[in-house]
Enzyme design. Structure first.
Site, PDB file in Angstrom:
ATOM      1  NE  ARG A  62      19.775  26.900  -8.477  1.00 16.10           N
ATOM      2  CZ  ARG A  62      19.543  28.149  -8.042  1.00 16.10           C
ATOM      3  NH1 ARG A  62      19.171  28.348  -6.800  1.00 16.10           N
ATOM      4  NH2 ARG A  62      19.670  29.176  -8.839  1.00 16.10           N
TER       5      ARG A  62
ATOM      6  CE1 TYR B  36      29.771   3.789  -3.510  1.00 18.35           C
ATOM      7  CE2 TYR B  36      29.885   6.127  -3.019  1.00 18.35           C
ATOM      8  CZ  TYR B  36      29.865   5.097  -3.939  1.00 18.35           C
ATOM      9  OH  TYR B  36      29.927   5.387  -5.265  1.00 18.35           O
TER      10      TYR B  36
ATOM     11  CE  LYS C  72      24.643   2.973  -5.955  1.00 18.29           C
ATOM     12  NZ  LYS C  72      25.346   3.296  -4.731  1.00 18.29           N
TER      13      LYS C  72
HETATM   14  C1  LIG Z   1      26.313   4.281  -4.314  1.00 19.11           C
HETATM   15  C2  LIG Z   1      26.326   4.672  -2.910  1.00 19.11           C
HETATM   16  C3  LIG Z   1      26.468   6.021  -2.522  1.00 19.11           C
HETATM   17  C4  LIG Z   1      26.684   7.113  -3.551  1.00 19.11           C
HETATM   18  O1  LIG Z   1      25.564   7.286  -4.363  1.00 19.11           O
HETATM   19  P1  LIG Z   1      25.619   7.823  -5.875  1.00 19.11           P
HETATM   20  O2  LIG Z   1      24.197   7.803  -6.275  1.00 19.11           O
HETATM   21  O3  LIG Z   1      26.489   6.873  -6.653  1.00 19.11           O
HETATM   22  O4  LIG Z   1      26.207   9.182  -5.832  1.00 19.11           O
HETATM   23  C5  LIG Z   1      26.412   6.319  -1.183  1.00 19.11           C
HETATM   24  N1  LIG Z   1      26.248   5.360  -0.245  1.00 19.11           N
HETATM   25  C6  LIG Z   1      26.116   4.059  -0.582  1.00 19.11           C
HETATM   26  C7  LIG Z   1      25.917   3.059   0.498  1.00 19.11           C
HETATM   27  C8  LIG Z   1      26.149   3.675  -1.913  1.00 19.11           C
HETATM   28  O5  LIG Z   1      26.031   2.380  -2.227  1.00 19.11           O
END
Ligand SMILES: *Cc1c(COP(=O)(O)O)cnc(C)c1O
Length: 382
Positions: free
Chosen positions: A51, A103, A199
């Site tokens: 952790r 987001y 992403k």
């Molecule tokens: C997807 C996204 C998030 C959240 O991320 P997760 O990995 O889905 O928890 C935050 N900010 C932006 C700009 C995103 O596209």
């Protein structure tokens, strides 16, 4: 490994800059262990419990810190975990100014959990409004995305950082849409950079992850303390997957971005398309500013069609392009923000941002551009 290597090389070769790798292994070992044995009383190998830190995750953190020009990067189980952990820097009574077009999950976090914890928010359009008008004596941070999500507004990072610092506040930039390959907000004065590593960094729509990257030691210490206390850490195996994804970050983005510009120009000529928003188009109001602060316009675009009926038809008819949330993977995705990513954003915030029920968002992938265009063509005109 030399820090002077270009980013394309660092994406690949920082993986081997690893004191633990043995037998000449090219790939970082996955240390699939929860805990670590101590050599003796009061002694540590440098790792005590996963952790807190794990060698595989640590290597990923070093890579991401290098790509974002930070001194410390922390790897989280997902982007929302990174943002939630960042909110632990603030106390009840603090005020944050947030872009109105961000987001949807971030908005949900702020509007429900953070507000319940006594933190106040103002939602403004940073690309158009004067942020200084909203600063109060308890303002502790400005929180932006540029380009915004999903309307692709561009905000001047350097100017916003200056305003934050003049008012004893910090600037937090969610850099997910650009990735460190295209934009480095710390270089422009930001204090904390956030990524949903799910992403572009992971890049294959197969792994969730999140990051915070900083230069300031005091902020790093506070974030790491919250991290080990709250426990939103990235697993060793997922850390390894993100390391693998990052190896191709540059080539993926080069291709995706090339496709995005071609697609944006094609969309402009479609009868049912009423508006195309892509910062790589010269007519985009943020075109020059984005060019100044980033190395490209990315591969995210949004467009409005003529009716909700057209939205429905397109989403039902696409075959190659997938109707799904998320972005930044090799495959192209179409998202309908108003029912998906932004379903929990209040109506007045949607009206202020200009997101409509005819707006579609596209994450342009790395497929052949002619195949992408012919798929959209049959969905638009079929
Ligand atoms: C997807 C996204 C998030 C959240 O991320 P997760 O990995 O889905 O928890 C935050 N900010 C932006 C700009 C995103 O596209």
């Amino acid at each position: 490994m030399s820090k002077s290597l270009a980013i394309e090389s660092r994406c690949i070769h920082l993986e081997r800059d690893n004191k633990e790798a043995r037998f000449g292994a090219i790939s970082v070992p996955i240390y699939q262990t929860a805990t670590f044995a101590h050599p003796g009383l009061g002694q540590s190998t440098g790792y005590d419990y996963t952790r807190v830190q794990n060698p595989t995750r640590e290597q990923l953190e070093k890579i991401v810190a290098s790509l974002e020009h930070g001194t410390d990067a922390i790897a989280f189980s997902c982007g929302m975990a990174a943002i939630s952990n960042t909110m632990e820097l603030f106390n009840s009574g603090d005020h944050l100014i947030v872009d109105v077009d961000i987001y949807g999950g971030t908005t949900r976090l702020f509007r429900t959990i953070s507000e319940k914890n006594g933190i106040e928010f103002s939602y403004i359009d940073f690309s158009k409004e004067d942020v200084t008008k909203y600063i109060k004596s308890n303002t502790k941070a400005l929180f932006i995305e540029t380009p915004t999500n999903p309307l692709m507004n561009i905000t001047d990072i350097e100017k916003t950082a200056k305003i934050a610092h003049e008012n004893n506040a910090i600037l937090i930039v969610d850099n997910t849409f650009m990735s460190p390959y295209l934009q480095n907000p710390l270089d422009l004065g930001a204090d904390i950079v956030i990524h949903s590593g799910t992403k572009y960094l992971s890049g294959h729509n197969d792994t969730l992850s999140g990051f915070t990257i900083v230069r300031d030691e005091a902020i790093s210490e506070k974030l790491r303390f919250a991290y080990k206390t709250v426990g939103a850490n990235l697993s060793p195996f997922d850390s390894w997957l993100v390391i693998r994804g990052i190896q191709t970050l540059a080539v993926r983005l080069d291709r995706a971005q090339e496709n995005a510009l071609k697609l944006a120009n094609w969309l402009k000529n479609q009868k049912i398309v009423k508006r195309v928003i892509y910062p790589g188009l010269q007519e985009h109001p943020g075109y020059e500013l984005n060019k100044k602060q980033a190395r490209g316009a990315g591969a995210m675009l949004a467009f409005d069609v003529d009716s909700v009926e057209s939205v429905r038809r397109i989403l039902e008819k696409i075959r190659l392009v997938q109707y799904a949330e998320s972005l930044g993977g090799t495959e192209s995705l179409l998202t309908y923000p108003i029912t998906q990513t932004h379903a929990d954003v209040p109506k007045e915030q949607l009206e202020k941002s200009g997101l409509t029920e005819r707006t579609l968002r596209m994450s342009v992938g790395i497929e052949n551009i002619d195949d992408l265009i012919s798929d959209l063509d049959q969905a638009f005109n079929g």
